[in-house]
Design an enzyme around this catalytic site. Structure first.
Site, mmCIF file in Angstrom:
data_model
loop_
_atom_site.group_PDB
_atom_site.id
_atom_site.type_symbol
_atom_site.label_atom_id
_atom_site.label_comp_id
_atom_site.label_asym_id
_atom_site.label_seq_id
_atom_site.Cartn_x
_atom_site.Cartn_y
_atom_site.Cartn_z
ATOM 1 N N TRP A 111 0.874 -1.284 0.182
ATOM 2 C CA TRP A 111 0.169 0.164 0.101
ATOM 3 C C TRP A 111 0.642 1.130 -0.436
ATOM 4 O O TRP A 111 0.098 2.328 -0.116
ATOM 5 C CB TRP A 111 -0.503 0.050 0.892
ATOM 6 C CG TRP A 111 -0.279 -0.409 2.509
ATOM 7 C CD1 TRP A 111 0.165 -2.302 3.140
ATOM 8 C CD2 TRP A 111 0.732 0.381 3.841
ATOM 9 N NE1 TRP A 111 0.795 -1.624 4.150
ATOM 10 C CE2 TRP A 111 1.482 -0.689 4.380
ATOM 11 C CE3 TRP A 111 1.095 1.456 3.206
ATOM 12 C CZ2 TRP A 111 2.687 -0.689 5.325
ATOM 13 C CZ3 TRP A 111 2.306 1.772 4.304
ATOM 14 C CH2 TRP A 111 2.589 1.112 4.894
ATOM 15 N N LYS A 140 -3.644 -7.826 -7.028
ATOM 16 C CA LYS A 140 -4.372 -7.784 -5.943
ATOM 17 C C LYS A 140 -3.564 -6.742 -5.250
ATOM 18 O O LYS A 140 -2.588 -6.700 -5.051
ATOM 19 C CB LYS A 140 -4.311 -9.254 -5.138
ATOM 20 C CG LYS A 140 -4.753 -8.868 -3.764
ATOM 21 C CD LYS A 140 -4.288 -9.861 -2.626
ATOM 22 C CE LYS A 140 -3.761 -9.079 -1.351
ATOM 23 N NZ LYS A 140 -4.292 -8.080 -0.982
ATOM 24 N N SER A 193 6.415 -7.817 2.379
ATOM 25 C CA SER A 193 7.433 -8.050 3.269
ATOM 26 C C SER A 193 8.174 -9.132 3.062
ATOM 27 O O SER A 193 7.925 -10.218 2.409
ATOM 28 C CB SER A 193 6.125 -7.655 5.008
ATOM 29 O OG SER A 193 5.474 -9.323 4.951
ATOM 30 N N TYR A 241 3.725 -21.436 -1.334
ATOM 31 C CA TYR A 241 2.402 -21.562 -2.507
ATOM 32 C C TYR A 241 3.160 -22.336 -3.845
ATOM 33 O O TYR A 241 1.661 -22.829 -3.685
ATOM 34 C CB TYR A 241 1.806 -20.236 -2.547
ATOM 35 C CG TYR A 241 1.232 -19.591 -0.707
ATOM 36 C CD1 TYR A 241 1.128 -19.745 -0.256
ATOM 37 C CD2 TYR A 241 1.373 -18.128 -1.212
ATOM 38 C CE1 TYR A 241 0.132 -19.228 1.041
ATOM 39 C CE2 TYR A 241 0.684 -17.189 -0.528
ATOM 40 C CZ TYR A 241 0.296 -18.473 0.772
ATOM 41 O OH TYR A 241 -0.166 -17.056 1.782
ATOM 42 N N GLU A 260 10.028 -8.853 -4.858
ATOM 43 C CA GLU A 260 10.559 -8.105 -4.069
ATOM 44 C C GLU A 260 10.396 -7.263 -2.697
ATOM 45 O O GLU A 260 9.144 -6.952 -2.193
ATOM 46 C CB GLU A 260 10.130 -6.321 -5.111
ATOM 47 C CG GLU A 260 10.582 -6.780 -6.990
ATOM 48 C CD GLU A 260 10.207 -5.724 -7.355
ATOM 49 O OE1 GLU A 260 9.812 -4.644 -7.204
ATOM 50 O OE2 GLU A 260 9.446 -6.158 -8.832
ATOM 51 N N CYS A 270 9.973 0.937 1.246
ATOM 52 C CA CYS A 270 11.751 -0.874 1.607
ATOM 53 C C CYS A 270 12.797 0.074 1.304
ATOM 54 O O CYS A 270 13.490 -0.580 1.861
ATOM 55 C CB CYS A 270 10.831 -1.226 0.382
ATOM 56 S SG CYS A 270 11.337 -0.313 -1.547
ATOM 57 N N GLU A 303 13.349 -4.940 10.277
ATOM 58 C CA GLU A 303 12.466 -2.982 9.395
ATOM 59 C C GLU A 303 11.542 -2.447 10.220
ATOM 60 O O GLU A 303 10.743 -3.471 10.630
ATOM 61 C CB GLU A 303 12.631 -3.491 7.680
ATOM 62 C CG GLU A 303 11.827 -2.833 6.905
ATOM 63 C CD GLU A 303 11.427 -3.145 6.477
ATOM 64 O OE1 GLU A 303 9.945 -4.284 5.628
ATOM 65 O OE2 GLU A 303 11.181 -2.820 5.065
HETATM 66 P P1 NAP Z 1 2.859 -7.657 3.690
HETATM 67 O O1 NAP Z 1 2.085 -7.572 4.551
HETATM 68 O O2 NAP Z 1 3.499 -8.472 3.105
HETATM 69 O O3 NAP Z 1 1.475 -6.982 2.131
HETATM 70 C C1 NAP Z 1 2.024 -7.040 1.040
HETATM 71 C C2 NAP Z 1 0.987 -7.698 -0.143
HETATM 72 O O4 NAP Z 1 0.670 -8.915 0.443
HETATM 73 C C3 NAP Z 1 -0.314 -7.222 0.446
HETATM 74 O O5 NAP Z 1 -1.044 -7.400 -1.198
HETATM 75 C C4 NAP Z 1 -1.092 -8.141 1.817
HETATM 76 O O6 NAP Z 1 -2.338 -8.278 1.507
HETATM 77 C C5 NAP Z 1 -0.451 -9.514 0.975
HETATM 78 N N1 NAP Z 1 -0.504 -10.387 1.715
HETATM 79 C C6 NAP Z 1 -0.721 -10.564 3.353
HETATM 80 N N2 NAP Z 1 -0.258 -11.313 3.759
HETATM 81 C C7 NAP Z 1 -0.316 -12.933 2.887
HETATM 82 C C8 NAP Z 1 -0.372 -13.854 2.897
HETATM 83 N N3 NAP Z 1 -0.613 -14.391 3.848
HETATM 84 N N4 NAP Z 1 -0.655 -14.331 1.711
HETATM 85 C C9 NAP Z 1 -0.822 -13.920 0.835
HETATM 86 N N5 NAP Z 1 -0.946 -12.713 0.191
HETATM 87 C C10 NAP Z 1 -0.488 -11.605 2.015
HETATM 88 O O7 NAP Z 1 3.628 -5.847 3.204
HETATM 89 P P2 NAP Z 1 2.781 -4.701 3.488
HETATM 90 O O8 NAP Z 1 2.924 -4.760 4.844
HETATM 91 O O9 NAP Z 1 1.834 -3.701 2.766
HETATM 92 O O10 NAP Z 1 4.287 -3.374 3.120
HETATM 93 C C11 NAP Z 1 5.464 -3.328 3.513
HETATM 94 C C12 NAP Z 1 6.286 -3.795 3.027
HETATM 95 O O11 NAP Z 1 5.843 -4.461 1.853
HETATM 96 C C13 NAP Z 1 7.994 -4.061 3.824
HETATM 97 O O12 NAP Z 1 8.436 -5.453 3.726
HETATM 98 C C14 NAP Z 1 8.217 -3.533 3.025
HETATM 99 O O13 NAP Z 1 9.352 -3.263 2.288
HETATM 100 C C15 NAP Z 1 7.914 -4.206 1.777
HETATM 101 N N6 NAP Z 1 8.232 -3.002 0.098
HETATM 102 C C16 NAP Z 1 9.000 -3.576 -0.723
HETATM 103 C C17 NAP Z 1 8.824 -2.539 -2.092
HETATM 104 C C18 NAP Z 1 10.390 -3.136 -2.757
HETATM 105 O O14 NAP Z 1 10.689 -2.939 -4.057
HETATM 106 N N7 NAP Z 1 11.117 -4.164 -2.640
HETATM 107 C C19 NAP Z 1 8.699 -1.829 -1.881
HETATM 108 C C20 NAP Z 1 7.692 -1.868 -1.082
HETATM 109 C C21 NAP Z 1 7.615 -2.453 -0.236
HETATM 110 P P3 NAP Z 1 -2.872 -7.337 2.627
HETATM 111 O O15 NAP Z 1 -2.436 -5.577 3.103
HETATM 112 O O16 NAP Z 1 -3.829 -6.949 2.049
HETATM 113 O O17 NAP Z 1 -3.038 -7.822 4.240
HETATM 114 MG MG MG Z 2 0.557 -6.494 5.671
#
Ligand code: NAP
Ligand code: MG
Length: 496
Positions: free
Chosen positions: A166, A190, A244, A254, A266, A301, A400
C-alpha cells in the site's frame, strides 16, 4: 500542482465517488454490501466499502486472464499495438491525476503534494516508458554452423499474478503491470486491503484505454485469503510479489505446494546510509538523511533507516537531522503544506510504537519524537523519531520498522562502516557520501545491495533496475531488465 488549496482538496474529497468493485474480464463486479470497509488513516473514517475477493473471484479473474492469454488478441498483437495501448493508459492516468492522487492520499495517508507530484508522475511515466519500449526489443540469432539456424526468442510468460503493498499503491502496481503487459502477458492484480481503491481505478482506466477484457483484472481482498488463492492457483504462471520478507516466504511455499510457478520477490530493507568525514556538503547529507527516513512517513522499502556516521562528524550531522525532524510539518495529508502524513493504519502504528519501545528498552537514546500526535483527528500520526547510541545488536539496527524512525550508529574507519552496512539480512539499497571517487567505487563494490546511491538518495529514472539481494528478494522493477520477470526464453534450432 497549481495552487490547489487545502480547502479545495477537502471539497474534492467530499465529492469523490469511490467504487470498491473488483474489475474482472473488463467489467466491475461485486462491491456494495458484500465487502469490507476501507478506512482512511487521516481521520479513521470509512471511505468506501470494497469487494472482498475469495477463491471464486480469484478463479474468475484467473480464468479471464487465461482466456485472454491463451486465445485472446493481446499476446498476438504487434508489439507497437500493445505499446499504443500502454501509452493511452498513461494519458488517461495523467488526465485523471487529481482524482487518483486524492484516492491514494485518502486511502494510505501520503501527503497530497507527494501523491500528486511524485507518485502520479511515476506511474504515468512507467506506463509510457514500457509502452514506448514495447516495439524496440529484438531477439537473438546466434552464429551457428552453416547447416543450422538458431533462434533465441523471448515469449510472454503467461498469466501473471501481481500482489503489491500500500505504500506506493499505483507506482508499485505499475512497475509490475506495465512490463508484464508490454511483454504480452495477462495479469491479475491484488492490491493491499489498505489501498484497493486506486488499484481498482487503474483496472477500469486500463479497460477504457482499450486493453482487451481479461488482460488486466484487479481483485481486492485480504492477503491470507485473496493473496494466498492467487499464490496457490495452478493457472498462474508467474507470481510477482512486493511486500514484506515474511510474506515473500509464503509465496515461495505457495509455489512449491502448487505448480512451481515462477516467483519474483521485491521485499523489505534496512538500508544503511553512510556519511564519511570527507563529505563535500555535510548539511546536504544531513538534509538527505532526514528527508530519506521521513519521506512517505518512512513507509519505504528503501528507506535509509540506519544512518552510519563517522564519529568525528556525528554530533554535527545528528544535530542537523534532529533539527529537521522537529521542524517537519506532520498533519492532514490533504493539506498541501503537509510534509508527513499519518501511518497507514492503527495496527501498523502500534507495530511502529512497539519498535520505539524496544529501542528504549534496549538502551538506545531517544533524541526526538517517539509519540503519537494529532490524536484528536482520529488519525494514525506519529512524530518523526530519531535514536542515537544504537548498537548493531539492537532490534532498532536489525528489524525493518517501515515508519518514521531513524537509528544512528557511529563508526571509526571505512572498514567498520562497510562491515556495519553489510551486517543485515537485507540488501535492498545503500547510500554513501564522500568526495573521493575511488572511495565511492570501492565502497559501492563492497556493499551488498541492489542499489547504491552516492552523494544522493532515492534518485534515478526508468532506465535503471530496482530490486534487492539477500532477503530483500530477487525481482527487478524498472528498466528493460524487468521484462525478464515476465518472459521465457525459447530456443528454436532448425537443421538446414
Ligand atoms: P505485506 O504485509 O507483506 O503485504 C504485501 C501484500 O501481500 C499485500 O497485498 C498483502 O495483502 C499481501 N499479503 C499479506 N499476507 C499475505 C499472505 N499470507 N498470503 C498472500 N498474500 C498476503 O507488506 P505490507 O505491510 O503491505 O508492505 C510493507 C512491506 O513491503 C515492507 O516490508 C516493505 O519493505 C515492502 N516493500 C518492498 C518494496 C520493494 O520494492 N522491495 C516496495 C515497497 C514495499 P493485505 O495488505 O491485504 O493483507
Ligand atoms: Mg500487511
Amino acid at each position: 500542482m497549481p495552487d490547489v488549496t487545502h480547502e479545495e482538496w477537502l471539497r474534492r474529497a467530499r465529492s469523490l465517488r469511490l467504487t470498491g468493485a473488483h474489475h474482472i474480464d473488463g467489467a466491475d463486479e461485486g462491491g456494495a454490501g458484500v465487502g469490507f470497509d476501507t478506512v482512511s488513516p487521516r481521520d479513521g473514517r470509512v471511505l468506501a466499502q470494497v469487494a472482498d475477493g475469495g477463491t471464486a473471484e480469484v478463479d474468475a479473474a484467473v480464468a479471464a486472464a487465461r482466456r485472454a492469454f491463451d486465445t485472446g488478441p493481446w499476446p498476438r498483437l504487434a508489439p507497437a499495438e500493445r505499446g499504443r495501448v500502454l501509452v493511452r493508459i498513461a494519458e488517461l492516468l495523467q488526465e485523471r491525476r487529481d482524482e487518483l492522487a486524492l484516492t491514494v492520499s485518502l486511502e494510505m495517508g501520503k501527503p497530497i503534494t507527494d501523491a500528486h507530484g511524485i507518485e502520479l508522475p511515476a506511474v504515468v511515466n512507467t506506463f509510457r516508458w514500457y509502452g514506448q519500449l514495447a516495439d524496440k526489443l529484438t531477439d537473438e540469432s546466434p552464429h551457428t554452423a552453416s547447416n543450422a539456424l538458431a533462434l533465441v526468442t523471448r515469449e510472454p510468460a503467461g498469466v501473471v499474478g501481481a500482489v503489491v503493498p500500500w505504500n506506493f499503491p499505483l507506482t508499485l502496481a505499475g512497475w509490475k503491470v506495465a512490463p508484464a503487459l508490454a511483454a504480452g502477458c495477462a495479469v491479475v492484480l491484488k492490491p493491499s486491503e489498505h489501498s484497493p481503491l486506486s488499484a481498482l481505478l487503474l483496472g477500469r482506466i486500463a479497460t477504457e484505454a482499450g486493453l482487451p477484457p481479461g488482460v488486466l483484472n484487479v481483485v481486492s481482498g485480504t492477503g491470507p485469503v485473496t493473496g494466498q488463492a492467487l499464490g496457490l492457483h495452478p493457472d498462474v504462471d508467474v507470481l510477482a510479489f512486493t511486500g514484506s520478507t515474511c510474506v515473500g516466504r509464503h509465496f515461495l511455499r505457495y509455489a512449491a505446494d502448487s505448480n512451481l510457478k515462477r516467483v519474483r520477490l521485491e521485499l523489505g530493507g534496512k538500508s544503511p546510509h553512510i556519511i564519511l568525514p570527507d563529505t563535500p556538503d555535510l548539511e546536504r547529507a544531513a538534509a538527505t538523511a532526514a528527508w530519506g527516513i521521513f519521506f512517505n512517513q518512512g513507509e519505504m522499502c528503501s528507506a535509509p533507516s540506519r544512518l552510519l556516521v563517522h564519529s568525528s562528524i556525528a554530533d554535527r550531522v545528528v544535530d542537523s537531522v534532529v533539527r529537521r525532524a522537529r521542524a517537519l510539518r506532520t498533519g492532514d495529508p490533504l493539506d498541501p503544506a503537509t510534509e508527513m502524513g499519518p501511518l497507514v493504519g492503527e495496527a501498523h502504528l502500534r507495530r511502529v510504537e512497539g519498535h520505539v519501545g524496544a529501542g528504549i528498552a534496549d538502551g538506545a537514546r531517544l533524541l526526538t519524537g517517539g509519540s503519537r500526535t494529532l490524536v484528536d483527528t482520529g488519525g494514525c500520526y506519529l512524530e518523526p523519531t530519531v535514536f542515537d547510541q544504537v548498537n548493531p545488536r539492537m532490534r532498532l539496527a536489525r528489524e525493518e520498522i517501515f515508519g518514521p524512525v531513524l537509528s544512528v550508529l557511529t563508526f571509526h574507519d571505512l572498514d567498520e562502516a562497510v562491515r556495519l552496512a553489510n551486517d543485515t539480512e537485507y540488501g535492498l539499497a545503500a547510500g554513501l557520501w564522500t568526495s573521493d571517487l575511488t572511495t565511492a567505487h570501492r565502497v559501492s563494490r563492497a556493499l551488498r545491495a541492489g542499489t547504491v546511491w552516492v552523494n544522493c538518495y532515492e534518485e534515478g529514472d526508468m532506465s535503471v533496475p530496482f530490486g534487492g539481494v539477500k532477503q530483500s528478494g530477487d525481482g527487478r522493477a524498472k528498466s528493460a531488465h524487468a521484462l525478464d520477470d515476465y518472459t521465457e526464453l525459447k530456443t528454436t534450432w532448425i537443421q538446414l
